[in-house]
Design a protein around this motif. Structure first.
Motif, PDB file in Angstrom:
ATOM      1  N   HIS A 114      -2.753   0.882  -1.224  1.00  0.00           N
ATOM      2  CA  HIS A 114      -1.865   1.818  -1.920  1.00  0.00           C
ATOM      3  C   HIS A 114      -2.438   2.157  -3.295  1.00  0.00           C
ATOM      4  O   HIS A 114      -2.475   3.334  -3.694  1.00  0.00           O
ATOM      5  N   ARG A 115      -2.898   1.152  -4.006  1.00  0.00           N
ATOM      6  CA  ARG A 115      -3.458   1.368  -5.347  1.00  0.00           C
ATOM      7  C   ARG A 115      -4.732   2.208  -5.272  1.00  0.00           C
ATOM      8  O   ARG A 115      -4.911   3.162  -6.049  1.00  0.00           O
ATOM      9  N   VAL A 167      -0.907  -3.465  -0.407  1.00  0.00           N
ATOM     10  CA  VAL A 167      -0.727  -3.124  -1.818  1.00  0.00           C
ATOM     11  C   VAL A 167      -2.030  -2.646  -2.425  1.00  0.00           C
ATOM     12  O   VAL A 167      -2.067  -1.679  -3.203  1.00  0.00           O
ATOM     13  N   ASP A 168      -3.129  -3.289  -2.056  1.00  0.00           N
ATOM     14  CA  ASP A 168      -4.447  -2.897  -2.571  1.00  0.00           C
ATOM     15  C   ASP A 168      -4.824  -1.493  -2.082  1.00  0.00           C
ATOM     16  O   ASP A 168      -5.356  -0.683  -2.848  1.00  0.00           O
ATOM     17  N   SER A 174       0.410   2.685   5.044  1.00  0.00           N
ATOM     18  CA  SER A 174      -0.509   1.619   4.631  1.00  0.00           C
ATOM     19  C   SER A 174      -1.566   1.311   5.681  1.00  0.00           C
ATOM     20  O   SER A 174      -2.706   0.970   5.348  1.00  0.00           O
ATOM     21  N   SER A 222       4.162  -5.197   2.797  1.00  0.00           N
ATOM     22  CA  SER A 222       4.030  -5.655   1.415  1.00  0.00           C
ATOM     23  C   SER A 222       2.902  -6.667   1.258  1.00  0.00           C
ATOM     24  O   SER A 222       2.821  -7.368   0.251  1.00  0.00           O
TER      25      SER A 222
END
Length: 458
Positions: free
Chosen positions: A272-273, A269-270, A311, A264
């Motif tokens: 994933h986007r 997260v970046d 990830s 996380s």
């Protein structure tokens, strides 16, 4: 010779005609109507099954129109007759041209219903039953409500089956999914369902879940009835042949993530986007070229194992059969905003392309069929060494990853195990593409004289 009274003669003829009609009506009610199903006389005085089916359809479609049900024809046999060659051939064979398209000789006909255009109305179902139709409603879990947090969604109707006079009408409910496509669920008969209600083995839809692009519909007249049909009939039928959909394995994914919690961090997260944006753009680009692809390697593993992207993989992998290669692919990706990172191999052998978009790499591996196997190649740029990755031959199904409609190998477990071995369910962060895969083989060396053409790095 006494003169005949014209009025008396006409009266006798009228009485005789009425008596004959009453006799016909009595005979029809006593003998014909007791046979299975409704029977209608054609102009020649014969009872025909196509009349029965047509009358059944007429009653059903009138009811659907009254309740503003936006049905459209999805029946494979009926749609197949809409091509001009098939129509001419069918017209030559048909003895009853009044029902040339919808009366296919099958005991069941299918229609689609886009649920976003119709709010579930029990009044329609009740009215159908009041008109004499028997109803079977098949329900199942709503996959749109399932997630890693909630493993079971609420039940929703998936299929309606209406039966009248030994004929069945199958209504397939199509739901919108987040990847901007339509989905229908499988037909699953619970223990209390009457297996004799309909010829379930003859259903065109429901053996598997299916995914479709939203069709453009046109209203036309078939056999005297108003019916909506897909504007591109052949395109719709092609989609139907390759529509099988595989749902993400949420239960197994949650078990995996309980053992190995998802990263996380801001970097994860970046990624994933960015990966979601890249996958969506790649899917759009290839769809415009009419090139089918599937998610491969680590991207496929992420979908199968954890319903997401891995990830720490830092790239997106897709596969394309070399038979679908087009020479304008590179230009199309560049026009979409991708930059070419490398091009290895050639169309005849071990072709591989790599693009970059927003700091995320897209690797495109081209697959070659060889008997009951398929393989893709790999190239080491600094040495010219070639590698080959062997897979059992596979078919393609639809799935959803990062809210994008994508293909995956239908035989996903076999595909993943070929690449990652029996320990595929264990995360491995140190991965060497030349030695780690279970299916990698040495495949020689590119001739040095051809490196400039076959090993291009940008």
């Amino acid at each position: 010779m006494p003169r005949v009274n014209r009025t008396v003669v006409l009266s006798l003829l009228l009485i005789s005609s009425c008596a004959f009609l009453l006799f016909q009506l009595h005979y029809y009610r006593k003998y014909v109507s007791k046979q299975s199903g409704l029977h209608v006389l054609n102009p020649a005085g014969h009872v025909t099954s196509s009349h029965v089916q047509w009358q059944t359809l007429k009653k059903f479609l009138a009811l659907a129109q009254h309740f503003r049900l936006p049905l459209f024809l999805t029946d494979v046999a009926a749609l197949s007759l809409l091509s001009q060659d098939a129509v001419r051939q069918h017209d030559r064979m048909m003895r009853e041209p009044h029902c040339s398209f919808l009366c296919t000789g099958h005991p069941i006909i299918s229609f689609g219903l886009q649920t976003n255009l119709w709010k579930y109305d029990p009044g329609f179902l009740l009215a159908a039953q009041q008109k004499g139709f028997e109803l079977l409603e098949l329900r199942g879990e709503d996959p749109r409500l399932a997630s890693l947090d909630t493993l079971s969604g609420e039940e929703l109707p998936l299929h309606f089956l209406f039966r009248l006079h030994s004929y069945s009408i199958h209504v397939v409910l199509l739901y919108e999914r987040s990847g901007n496509y339509l989905w229908h669920g499988p037909v699953r008969l619970k223990a209390n369902v009457d297996r004799s209600f309909a010829p379930f083995k003859l259903l065109d839809y429901g053996r598997h879940a299916g995914a479709y692009d939203r069709p453009e519909l046109v209203l036309t007249v078939l056999d005297g009835l108003d019916v909506r049909v897909p504007r591109n009939v052949s395109g719709f039928l092609m989609q139907r042949r390759h529509a099988r959909f595989l749902e993400c394995r949420y239960r197994d994914a949650r078990s995996f993530l309980q053992l190995y919690p998802e990263d996380s961090s801001a970097a994860a997260v970046d990624f994933h986007r960015k990966a979601k944006s890249l996958l969506h753009l790649a899917a759009q680009t290839l769809a415009a070229l009419h090139i089918p692809f599937w998610i491969s390697s680590g991207t496929c593993l992420g979908w199968f194992r954890q319903c997401s992207i891995i990830s720490y993989s830092r790239d997106v992998d897709i596969g394309i059969f070399i038979s679908d290669f087009r020479s304008d692919m590179v230009a199309a990706f560049r026009d979409a905003g991708f930059s070419l990172r490398h091009k290895f191999g050639k169309v005849e052998d071990s072709l591989e392309l790599s693009f970059l978009d927003n700091d995320v790499k897209l690797d495109i591996f081209f697959f070659y069929k060889d008997g009951d196997m398929a393989w893709n190649g790999g190239t080491q740029a600094k040495s010219g060494r070639k590698f080959k990755y062997i897979f059992p031959l596979f078919s393609l199904c639809w799935a959803e990853l990062l809210e994008v409609k994508v293909r995956v190998p239908c035989e996903t477990l076999d595909y993943v195990m070929a690449n990652y071995g029996a320990t595929w369910s264990l995360p491995v962060k140190s991965w060497d593409w030349k030695t780690s895969p279970s299916n990698v083989l040495e495949n020689g060396v590119w001739p040095v004289a051809e490196w400039a053409e076959l090993i291009q790095v940008y």
